[in-house]
Design a protein around this motif. Sequence first.
Motif, PDB file in Angstrom:
ATOM      1  N   VAL A  67      -3.459   9.099   3.363  1.00 35.14           N
ATOM      2  CA  VAL A  67      -2.662  10.295   3.648  1.00 35.14           C
ATOM      3  C   VAL A  67      -2.535  10.435   5.155  1.00 35.14           C
ATOM      4  CG1 VAL A  67      -2.572  12.817   3.496  1.00 35.14           C
ATOM      5  CG2 VAL A  67      -3.383  11.486   1.541  1.00 35.14           C
ATOM      6  N   ILE A  68      -1.321  10.692   5.605  1.00 33.92           N
ATOM      7  CA  ILE A  68      -1.058  10.997   7.007  1.00 33.92           C
ATOM      8  C   ILE A  68      -0.516  12.414   7.032  1.00 33.92           C
ATOM      9  CG2 ILE A  68       0.276  10.413   9.070  1.00 33.92           C
ATOM     10  CD1 ILE A  68       0.597   7.567   7.806  1.00 33.92           C
ATOM     11  N   THR A  69      -1.158  13.295   7.793  1.00 34.58           N
ATOM     12  CA  THR A  69      -0.705  14.676   7.824  1.00 34.58           C
ATOM     13  C   THR A  69      -0.618  15.213   9.247  1.00 34.58           C
ATOM     14  OG1 THR A  69      -1.060  16.921   6.946  1.00 34.58           O
ATOM     15  CG2 THR A  69      -3.038  15.649   7.505  1.00 34.58           C
ATOM     16  N   ASP A  70       0.333  16.107   9.414  1.00 34.55           N
ATOM     17  CA  ASP A  70       0.463  16.866  10.645  1.00 34.55           C
ATOM     18  C   ASP A  70      -0.602  17.965  10.608  1.00 34.55           C
ATOM     19  OD1 ASP A  70       1.556  17.754  13.065  1.00 34.55           O
ATOM     20  OD2 ASP A  70       3.089  18.967  12.100  1.00 34.55           O
ATOM     21  N   HIS A  71      -0.877  18.571  11.745  1.00 37.57           N
ATOM     22  CA  HIS A  71      -1.867  19.652  11.773  1.00 37.57           C
ATOM     23  C   HIS A  71      -1.210  21.013  11.550  1.00 37.57           C
ATOM     24  CE1 HIS A  71      -5.215  22.183  12.779  1.00 37.57           C
ATOM     25  NE2 HIS A  71      -4.545  22.711  13.786  1.00 37.57           N
ATOM     26  N   ILE A  72      -0.211  21.342  12.360  1.00 40.45           N
ATOM     27  CA  ILE A  72       0.408  22.666  12.262  1.00 40.45           C
ATOM     28  C   ILE A  72       1.613  22.608  11.331  1.00 40.45           C
ATOM     29  CG2 ILE A  72       1.618  24.493  13.512  1.00 40.45           C
ATOM     30  CD1 ILE A  72      -0.057  23.843  15.933  1.00 40.45           C
ATOM     31  N   MET A  73       1.486  23.328  10.202  1.00 36.99           N
ATOM     32  CA  MET A  73       2.577  23.419   9.226  1.00 36.99           C
ATOM     33  C   MET A  73       2.572  24.832   8.665  1.00 36.99           C
ATOM     34  SD  MET A  73       2.132  19.755   7.259  1.00 36.99           S
ATOM     35  CE  MET A  73       0.335  19.896   7.059  1.00 36.99           C
ATOM     36  N   PRO A  74       3.737  25.340   8.298  1.00 32.09           N
ATOM     37  CA  PRO A  74       3.782  26.703   7.752  1.00 32.09           C
ATOM     38  C   PRO A  74       3.115  26.786   6.381  1.00 32.09           C
ATOM     39  CG  PRO A  74       5.961  25.673   7.678  1.00 32.09           C
ATOM     40  CD  PRO A  74       5.045  24.731   8.400  1.00 32.09           C
ATOM     41  N   GLY A  75       2.383  27.853   6.164  1.00 37.86           N
ATOM     42  CA  GLY A  75       1.770  28.100   4.865  1.00 37.86           C
ATOM     43  C   GLY A  75       0.405  27.476   4.681  1.00 37.86           C
ATOM     44  N   MET A  76       0.210  26.276   5.192  1.00 43.09           N
ATOM     45  CA  MET A  76      -1.066  25.582   5.030  1.00 43.09           C
ATOM     46  C   MET A  76      -1.217  24.588   6.179  1.00 43.09           C
ATOM     47  SD  MET A  76      -2.326  23.130   1.861  1.00 43.09           S
ATOM     48  CE  MET A  76      -3.262  24.268   0.846  1.00 43.09           C
ATOM     49  N   SER A  77      -2.282  24.735   6.923  1.00 47.69           N
ATOM     50  CA  SER A  77      -2.505  23.808   8.040  1.00 47.69           C
ATOM     51  C   SER A  77      -2.975  22.457   7.501  1.00 47.69           C
ATOM     52  CB  SER A  77      -3.561  24.366   8.995  1.00 47.69           C
ATOM     53  OG  SER A  77      -4.846  24.287   8.401  1.00 47.69           O
ATOM     54  N   GLY A  78      -2.942  21.464   8.349  1.00 47.24           N
ATOM     55  CA  GLY A  78      -3.470  20.160   7.973  1.00 47.24           C
ATOM     56  C   GLY A  78      -4.934  20.246   7.588  1.00 47.24           C
ATOM     57  N   ASP A  80       0.849  -1.192   0.000  1.00 46.46           N
ATOM     58  CA  ASP A  80       0.000   0.000   0.000  1.00 46.46           C
ATOM     59  C   ASP A  80       0.883   1.240   0.000  1.00 46.46           C
ATOM     60  OD1 ASP A  80      -2.571  -1.220   0.089  1.00 46.46           O
ATOM     61  OD2 ASP A  80      -2.243  -1.695   2.204  1.00 46.46           O
ATOM     62  N   THR A  81       0.449   2.266  -0.726  1.00 44.42           N
ATOM     63  CA  THR A  81       1.201   3.515  -0.816  1.00 44.42           C
ATOM     64  C   THR A  81       0.593   4.548   0.119  1.00 44.42           C
ATOM     65  OG1 THR A  81       1.780   3.070  -3.114  1.00 44.42           O
ATOM     66  CG2 THR A  81       1.959   5.356  -2.374  1.00 44.42           C
ATOM     67  N   LEU A  82       1.446   5.133   0.953  1.00 40.90           N
ATOM     68  CA  LEU A  82       1.024   6.149   1.905  1.00 40.90           C
ATOM     69  C   LEU A  82       1.724   7.454   1.591  1.00 40.90           C
ATOM     70  CD1 LEU A  82       1.506   4.090   5.215  1.00 40.90           C
ATOM     71  CD2 LEU A  82      -0.417   4.018   3.625  1.00 40.90           C
ATOM     72  N   LEU A  83       1.004   8.559   1.744  1.00 40.67           N
ATOM     73  CA  LEU A  83       1.600   9.883   1.628  1.00 40.67           C
ATOM     74  C   LEU A  83       1.682  10.455   3.028  1.00 40.67           C
ATOM     75  CD1 LEU A  83       2.622  12.376   0.103  1.00 40.67           C
ATOM     76  CD2 LEU A  83       0.223  13.070  -0.176  1.00 40.67           C
ATOM     77  N   LEU A  84       2.891  10.808   3.454  1.00 40.69           N
ATOM     78  CA  LEU A  84       3.152  11.325   4.786  1.00 40.69           C
ATOM     79  C   LEU A  84       3.575  12.783   4.664  1.00 40.69           C
ATOM     80  CD1 LEU A  84       3.756  10.876   7.853  1.00 40.69           C
ATOM     81  CD2 LEU A  84       6.017  10.093   7.147  1.00 40.69           C
ATOM     82  N   ILE A  85       2.794  13.691   5.271  1.00 41.98           N
ATOM     83  CA  ILE A  85       3.092  15.120   5.182  1.00 41.98           C
ATOM     84  C   ILE A  85       3.374  15.658   6.575  1.00 41.98           C
ATOM     85  CG2 ILE A  85       2.291  17.379   4.397  1.00 41.98           C
ATOM     86  CD1 ILE A  85       0.215  15.771   2.689  1.00 41.98           C
TER      87      ILE A  85
END
Length: 127
Positions: free
Chosen positions: A54-65, A3-8
């Motif tokens: 997709v796995i994403t963090d919440h706080i990121m610069p420029g665009m939140s999760g 399985d392919t996961l995208l981790l941000i």
Amino acid sequence: MPDTLLLIDDNAIQAATRQTILKRAGYFVIAALNPQHALEQFQTGEYPADVQLVITDHIMPGMSGADFVRELRKLFPKLPVLVISGLEEAEAEYEGMNVLFRLKPLLPDHLLASVQSLIHSHQAEPA
């Protein structure tokens, strides 16, 4: 084929740690440090395989999760998403977006269990 996961995650150390855990569990992991760039790659079909989660963090610069998930839902309304945040109150921002929200620190076993659960429940859905 795994399985392919995208981790941000804009934190390179956390991204690399999670990527290692997931790769050791047999997943193919694409890591992205920038949510805007990841979204552009989705829009242009640049990923080498269909992303199952997709796995994403919440706080990121420029665009939140939350902003990322809002935009992602326009393209892929049913793609499983796991949001990881250190802020309990951030969960409210994802209401109605069909995500699984987990608080940091997320232990490796809990990360893997969450990923497995999301992928299996998505595969069980009628097309």
